[in-house]
Write an enzyme that holds these catalytic residues in place. Structure first.
Site, PDB file in Angstrom:
ATOM      1  N   GLU A   1     -19.370 -63.140 -45.759  1.00  0.00           N
ATOM      2  CA  GLU A   1     -18.359 -63.482 -46.752  1.00  0.00           C
ATOM      3  C   GLU A   1     -16.972 -63.077 -46.251  1.00  0.00           C
ATOM      4  O   GLU A   1     -16.798 -62.660 -45.104  1.00  0.00           O
ATOM      5  CB  GLU A   1     -18.671 -62.798 -48.088  1.00  0.00           C
ATOM      6  CG  GLU A   1     -18.791 -61.291 -48.009  1.00  0.00           C
ATOM      7  CD  GLU A   1     -19.345 -60.672 -49.297  1.00  0.00           C
ATOM      8  OE1 GLU A   1     -19.757 -61.428 -50.204  1.00  0.00           O
ATOM      9  OE2 GLU A   1     -19.378 -59.427 -49.384  1.00  0.00           O
TER      10      GLU A   1
ATOM     11  N   ASP B   1     -10.907 -55.020 -51.223  1.00  0.00           N
ATOM     12  CA  ASP B   1     -10.488 -56.350 -50.772  1.00  0.00           C
ATOM     13  C   ASP B   1      -8.961 -56.479 -50.718  1.00  0.00           C
ATOM     14  O   ASP B   1      -8.365 -57.364 -51.351  1.00  0.00           O
ATOM     15  CB  ASP B   1     -11.050 -57.441 -51.693  1.00  0.00           C
ATOM     16  CG  ASP B   1     -12.544 -57.328 -51.897  1.00  0.00           C
ATOM     17  OD1 ASP B   1     -13.253 -57.077 -50.920  1.00  0.00           O
ATOM     18  OD2 ASP B   1     -12.999 -57.486 -53.048  1.00  0.00           O
TER      19      ASP B   1
END
Length: 329
Positions: free
Chosen positions: A217, A48
Site C-alpha cells: 500500500e 502517514d
C-alpha cells in the site's frame, strides 16, 4: 553514521556530495545498517505524514486522523501543531466511514495552489473513497473540498486509499493509490478538474502480491534521471511494536510500468527492493511520502517507537542514490 537529514542545510548538502560508498563505510556494522531518523522535536506523533515546503520556507505537514491535522516547522526539526485542514468535515465522508476522519493525505503545490488528495474508509474494508481539495495557502481551514475522485466497495478488486499525485515533466497528472486486495493502481487525472481524465479511463496496475500476503500500500512516485521510482509500504501497519511495515521500491522506464526491483523481479509479482525496515527502536517504518527539498530527496514516514510503548512518530531521512537506487542516510 551520523544522522544528517535535519542538520543545517550547508552541512547536509556537503554530505550529500560525498560518494555513497564512503558514507556507508562510516556506518557502524554492515552495509545493511540503517541510520536513525533525523532529530525532530515538538508535535511529532503522526501517522502517514505528508510534507510540503511553502515559498516562505515554512514546512506544512498533514497526517492521518480527524479532519487532517497540520503541524508546521520553520527548520524541518521543530514541529508544532496547528488546526485541521477541515474544521468541519465534508458530509460525504459519512458514506464511507462511521468515524468522521480522513487518512493518508498527499499535499503538493501546482499551478499556483496547494492540492490535497486523501482517503476516507472503514478500517479493514475496501469501502473507501479518495477525496480532493485545494487551497491558496495550504493552511488549516483554507481548504475547499471538491468531492470524490475514485471510490471502491465490497465488490471491487482494489481499495481506494493512500493517494499520491504525480505530475510528469510533460504536465500529465497521475494518481497512484491502493492497499492490499490486488495492490497498487493508477489513473490519469485532468489538471483542470483534479479528477479522472475523460479521455483515459484506464486503471493501470503497478504492484501486487498475488501469493502470500497481499499487504502492499501507500504508493509514491518519483522521477529521477528519466526513470520512474515507485515506493510502497509492505506488510502490516498499525499494530504498534508488532507492526511489520517496511518500505520497498521498484523502477520503470515508463510511468505506467512495468516496475521491477533491483534483482529484476516485477512489482506485480511480489517484487520490491528494501529501502527501510525495522531497526533498533524504529519499528515498522512506512506510510511514507517522498519530496524534493533544497538538499535532496526526503523520505518522510511514521514508525512505532519501541522505547516509547509503540507510539507512532515522525521519521525523516535524506535519500542517496546507489547505482540508480535510493538508499536512506
Amino acid at each position: 553514521m551520523s544522522r544528517t537529514a535535519l542538520l543545517p542545510r550547508p552541512l547536509a548538502r556537503a554530505l550529500v556530495s560525498i560518494p555513497l560508498a564512503t558514507l556507508m563505510a562510516l556506518a557502524p556494522g554492515t552495509a545493511l545498517a540503517y541510520p536513525a531518523p533525523g532529530h525532530v522535536t515538538g508535535d511529532i506523533v503522526v501517522h502517514d505524514p505528508t510534507l510540503v515546503r511553502r515559498s516562505d520556507g515554512t514546512y506544512l505537514l498533514y497526517a492521518t486522523g480527524g479532519g487532517l491535522a497540520m503541524r508546521s516547522s520553520t527548520d524541518r526539526v521543530a514541529f508544532r501543531a496547528g488546526g485541521s485542514a477541515f474544521p468541519t468535515v465534508p458530509s460525504w465522508w459519512g458514506r464511507y466511514s462511521s468515524v468522521p476522519e480522513a487518512w493518508a493525505p498527499d499535499i503538493s503545490y501546482h499551478g499556483g495552489k496547494y492540492l490535497m488528495y486523501y482517503a476516507v474508509s472503514r478500517f479493514g474494508s475496501n469501502t473507501s473513497a479518495i477525496g480532493f481539495a485545494t487551497s491558496s495557502t495550504g493552511l488549516p481551514g483554507s481548504w475547499t473540498d471538491h468531492g470524490i475522485v475514485h471510490s471502491t466497495d465490497a465488490s471491487s478488486d482494489h481499495n481506494a486509499i493512500d493517494p499520491n499525485l504525480f505530475v510528469d515533466d510533460d504536465g500529465t497528472w497521475w494518481l497512484t493509490f491502493g492497499s492490499w486486495w490486488t495492490g497498487i493502481k493508477m489513473i490519469r487525472l485532468d489538471p483542470s478538474t483534479g479528477k479522472q481524465h475523460a479521455g483515459d479511463r484506464t486503471r493501470y496496475s503497478l504492484a501486487s502480491r498475488p501469493t502470500g500476503s497481499r499487504a502492499v500500500e501507500a504508493p509514491q512516485l518519483v522521477k529521477r534521471n528519466g526513470l520512474y521510482y515507485l515506493f510502497a509500504s509492505y506488510d502490516t501497519c498499525c499494530a504498534g511494536t508488532s507492526s511489520t511495515y517496511k518500505i520497498k521500491v521498484g523502477r520503470a522506464s515508463r510511468v505506467t510500468g512495468p516496475y521491477t526491483d533491483r534483482a529484476g523481479v516485477p512489482m506485480m509479482n511480489n517484487g520490491g527492493t528494501l529501502v527501510l525496515e525495522s531497526h533498533g527502536r524504529v519499528i515498522g517504518p512506512g506510510g511514507q511520502s517522498v519530496i524534493k527539498d533544497a538538499d535532496g530527496h526526503l523520505l518522510v514516514y511514521h514508525y512505532y517507537d519501541g522505547q516509547d510503548g509503540g507510539t507512532p512518530k515522525l521519521g525523516v531521512n535524506l535519500l542517496g542514490w546507489d547505482g540508480g537506487w535510493p538508499t536512506v542516510y
